[in-house]
Design a protein around this motif. Structure first.
Motif, PDB file in Angstrom:
ATOM      1  N   ARG A 122       1.006  -1.092   0.010  1.00  0.00           N
ATOM      2  CA  ARG A 122       0.158   0.152  -0.497  1.00  0.00           C
ATOM      3  C   ARG A 122       1.090   1.078   0.296  1.00  0.00           C
ATOM      4  N   GLU A 123       1.399   1.172   0.670  1.00  0.00           N
ATOM      5  CA  GLU A 123       2.793   2.643   0.646  1.00  0.00           C
ATOM      6  C   GLU A 123       3.620   2.729  -0.589  1.00  0.00           C
ATOM      7  N   LEU A 124       3.716   1.701  -0.854  1.00  0.00           N
ATOM      8  CA  LEU A 124       5.125   1.394  -2.697  1.00  0.00           C
ATOM      9  C   LEU A 124       2.970   2.388  -3.489  1.00  0.00           C
ATOM     10  N   VAL A 125       2.377   1.718  -3.281  1.00  0.00           N
ATOM     11  CA  VAL A 125       1.582   2.036  -4.099  1.00  0.00           C
ATOM     12  C   VAL A 125       0.976   4.066  -4.303  1.00  0.00           C
ATOM     13  N   ASP A 126       0.742   4.282  -2.907  1.00  0.00           N
ATOM     14  CA  ASP A 126       0.040   5.460  -2.189  1.00  0.00           C
ATOM     15  C   ASP A 126       1.804   6.191  -3.204  1.00  0.00           C
ATOM     16  N   ARG A 127       2.507   5.938  -2.298  1.00  0.00           N
ATOM     17  CA  ARG A 127       3.970   7.099  -3.562  1.00  0.00           C
ATOM     18  C   ARG A 127       3.898   7.132  -4.349  1.00  0.00           C
ATOM     19  N   THR A 128       3.811   6.011  -5.284  1.00  0.00           N
ATOM     20  CA  THR A 128       3.424   6.352  -6.663  1.00  0.00           C
ATOM     21  C   THR A 128       2.532   6.766  -7.313  1.00  0.00           C
ATOM     22  N   ALA A 129       1.573   6.889  -6.637  1.00  0.00           N
ATOM     23  CA  ALA A 129       0.006   7.620  -6.797  1.00  0.00           C
ATOM     24  C   ALA A 129       0.332   8.915  -6.941  1.00  0.00           C
ATOM     25  N   ARG A 130       1.304   9.725  -5.225  1.00  0.00           N
ATOM     26  CA  ARG A 130       1.145  10.686  -4.705  1.00  0.00           C
ATOM     27  C   ARG A 130       2.477  11.540  -5.938  1.00  0.00           C
ATOM     28  N   VAL A 131       3.562  10.931  -6.592  1.00  0.00           N
ATOM     29  CA  VAL A 131       4.240  11.372  -6.734  1.00  0.00           C
ATOM     30  C   VAL A 131       4.132  11.684  -8.598  1.00  0.00           C
ATOM     31  N   HIS A 132       3.622  10.593  -8.868  1.00  0.00           N
ATOM     32  CA  HIS A 132       2.574  11.111 -10.232  1.00  0.00           C
ATOM     33  C   HIS A 132       1.235  11.780 -10.008  1.00  0.00           C
ATOM     34  N   ARG A 133       0.880  12.243  -9.032  1.00  0.00           N
ATOM     35  CA  ARG A 133       0.418  13.129  -9.106  1.00  0.00           C
ATOM     36  C   ARG A 133       0.970  15.310  -9.066  1.00  0.00           C
ATOM     37  N   GLY A 134       2.387  14.799  -8.487  1.00  0.00           N
ATOM     38  CA  GLY A 134       3.296  15.847  -8.132  1.00  0.00           C
ATOM     39  C   GLY A 134       2.727  16.673  -7.325  1.00  0.00           C
ATOM     40  N   VAL A 135       2.345  15.198  -5.772  1.00  0.00           N
ATOM     41  CA  VAL A 135       2.277  15.789  -4.803  1.00  0.00           C
ATOM     42  C   VAL A 135       3.281  15.401  -3.605  1.00  0.00           C
ATOM     43  N   ASP A 136       3.922  14.690  -3.943  1.00  0.00           N
ATOM     44  CA  ASP A 136       5.441  14.288  -3.592  1.00  0.00           C
ATOM     45  C   ASP A 136       6.535  13.712  -3.732  1.00  0.00           C
ATOM     46  N   THR A 137       7.659  14.364  -4.118  1.00  0.00           N
ATOM     47  CA  THR A 137       8.374  14.198  -4.153  1.00  0.00           C
ATOM     48  C   THR A 137       9.720  13.855  -3.155  1.00  0.00           C
ATOM     49  N   ALA A 138       9.402  13.381  -1.933  1.00  0.00           N
ATOM     50  CA  ALA A 138      10.118  12.904  -1.336  1.00  0.00           C
ATOM     51  C   ALA A 138      10.665  11.426  -1.421  1.00  0.00           C
ATOM     52  N   THR A 139      12.072  11.359  -0.947  1.00  0.00           N
ATOM     53  CA  THR A 139      12.402   9.668  -0.253  1.00  0.00           C
ATOM     54  C   THR A 139      12.566   9.066   0.864  1.00  0.00           C
ATOM     55  N   GLY A 140      12.256   7.607   0.255  1.00  0.00           N
ATOM     56  CA  GLY A 140      12.277   7.330   1.683  1.00  0.00           C
ATOM     57  C   GLY A 140      11.300   5.866   2.694  1.00  0.00           C
TER      58      GLY A 140
END
Length: 140
Positions: A122-140
């Motif tokens: 779920r974390e991997l899917v959520d972070r991917t969706a957030r990056v693609h939506r342009g709302v998450d550029t963080a790593t970790g």
């Protein structure tokens, strides 16, 4: 037409036609998880990708197009989950918790969902969706 364009094919029909019962069950679980995490309804992209949402990309070369925020394809050998490029480096700690998997260029390969840590997935899917939506550029 690009092979990753949305189609009118029914996701239900596509998944119901999978010949392997376990692969069908895993695909149904994965569809529910991706729908829950992204808040998007599944759509067939091309003949074999179940995609959720949409984002526009543009490469430095000038190539651009649309793709699902996240998606998966229930192939014969693996469930292939399409994530953000470079996720292996971005989310190494999450992958370490995931359970049995392989990775390659934006793809997560799972033999089955048995033994997979759903919270990590779920974390991997959520972070991917957030990056693609342009709302998450963080790593970790």
């Amino acid at each position: 037409m690009p092979k990753t364009a949305p189609t009118e094919v029914s996701v239900d029909d596509f998944l119901a036609a999978l010949p392997d019962e376990q692969r069908r069950a895993d695909a149904d679980r994965l569809r529910a998880l991706l729908r829950d995490v992204t808040g998007e309804e599944p759509v067939m992209w091309g003949p074999s990708i179940v995609g959720f949402g949409r984002y526009h990309y543009r490469y430095p070369s000038g190539h651009q197009g649309d793709a699902p925020l996240v998606g998966f394809s229930p192939r014969r050998q693996h469930l292939v989950v399409y994530l953000v490029g470079g996720f292996e480096q971005r989310y190494a700690a999450t992958l370490a918790r995931l359970g049995p998997h392989k990775t390659g260029k934006g793809c997560l390969y799972l033999k089955s969902l048995a033994g997979v840590d759903e919270t990590a997935l779920r974390e991997l899917v959520d972070r991917t969706a957030r990056v693609h939506r342009g709302v998450d550029t963080a790593t970790g």
